[in-house]
Scaffold this active site. Structure first.
Site: not given
Ligand code: F6P
Length: 323
Positions: A11, A25, A72-73, A103, A126, A128, A130, A155, A172, A186, A188, A255-256
């Site tokens: 990703g 560089r 993703r290969s 990973d 990434t 994530d 993670d 909100r 993920r 914020g 809950e 988010q990406r």
């Molecule tokens: O690893 C980054 C991520 O955005 C994860 O948060 C999400 O689960 C996954 O990739 C989504 O993958 P794709 O872009 O292949 O749908």
């Protein structure tokens, strides 16, 4: 080492371009030729490889995505695919690689190293966060800030309409994105894969909140939570609370994208330099990372097999702060 290759895989994450720039560089600075491999391992197999110069990476530090593209290969998971990839690199005389990814990327790099012994250093890229072996991954800070910006806006409408919003964030199998979104936004309640937050708990918390005259609520659901997606959680809670006015928002791939934050540009630049200088000093099969402010190299096998646990105190913070 005279020639190295660089690629992004898995990703995309904001800051990957800043990292590519730093790698190119740094290589040029040390008199090393650098080749860009497009579309991750797929491009390596197909020979989509071309030389990069210092000017090739001008004006990209602020850009989201990756100029090298990503993939993703499936083919690289086969022996045959890896053999072809190695032959493509050999044709150009590439003696070392820098892999930017997560990973899956490092799992591939680890097998490739075991089979062909080509020195590879990884940069953790990434959203994530993670990966074991670094406190933060490239792209995480930007992704959290992007999500927070959206949560702030949600909100406003939650508050105006006395609604309960179930907001799903990426990550993920991890709750690293969800936690700062919940604390900073914020919320809950936060639901993450690392801990059990039952539907009963969500129902009770909402009831208690209403009894204390709270009128709107934000529930952050990490996409990997055991109770399911935000849509699943919302419909389970709705069964117990039929009068609840609920809405679901899935933040998804927003988010990406986007321009990396200052923190991500710094991290990407620091780790890009560390990858190339690591290769020059003879390091191989490791990921560069920053732990407690110090540059660290962690074997790929550890980054892909060891857990990076979330501090349970963070969950407690959400509970305390949402009283
Ligand atoms: O690893 C980054 C991520 O955005 C994860 O948060 C999400 O689960 C996954 O990739 C989504 O993958 P794709 O872009 O292949 O749908």
């Amino acid at each position: 080492m005279k020639k190295i290759g660089v690629f992004t895989s898995g990703g995309d994450a904001p800051g990957m371009n800043a990292c590519i720039r730093a790698i190119v560089r740094t290589a040029v600075y040390h008199g090393i030729e650098v080749y860009g491999i497009r579309r991750g391992y797929n491009g390596m197999i197909k020979g989509e490889i071309s030389k990069l110069e210092s000017y090739s990476v001008s004006n990209i530090i602020q850009k989201g995505g990756t100029i090298l593209r990503s993939a993703r290969s499936k083919d690289f998971m086969t022996k045959e695919g890896r053999k072809t990839a190695y032959e493509q690199l050999q044709k150009l005389g590439i003696e070392g690689l820098v892999a930017i990814g997560g990973d899956g990327t490092f799992t591939g790099a680890n097998i490739f190293f075991e089979e062909y012994g080509l020195p590879t250093i990884g940069a953790p890229g990434t959203i994530d966060n993670d990966l074991y072996g670094t406190d933060y991954t490239i792209g995480y800070d930007t992704a959290v800030n992007t999500a927070l910006d959206a949560i702030d806006k949600i909100r406003d409408t939650a508050d105006s309409h006395d609604r309960v919003f179930f907001i799903e964030v990426m990550g993920r199998d991890s709750g690293y994105i969800a936690i700062p979104c919940a604390i900073g936004g914020g919320a809950e309640i936060v639901m993450i894969p690392e801990t059990d937050t039952s539907i009963d708990y969500v129902v009770d918390t909402l009831r208690t909140g209403w009894s204390r005259s709270k009128t709107s609520f934000i529930v952050i659901v990490a996409e990997g939570d055991a109770e399911g997606s935000a849509t699943d959680v919302a419909s389970k809670v709705q069964e117990a609370l039929p009068h609840m006015d609920a809405r679901v928002t899935i933040l998804g791939h927003v988010q990406r994208g986007g321009s990396p934050t200052a923190a991500d540009r710094m991290l990407a630049s620091q780790l890009g330099i560390a990858c190339v200088e690591g290769l020059i000093s003879g390091r191989q099969n490791e990921m560069a990372g920053i732990i407690d402010g110090k540059l660290t190299y962690t074997p790929f096998i550890d980054t892909i097999t060891k857990d990076k646990p979330i501090n349970p105190e963070f969950i407690n913070m959400v509970n305390i702060l949402s009283v």
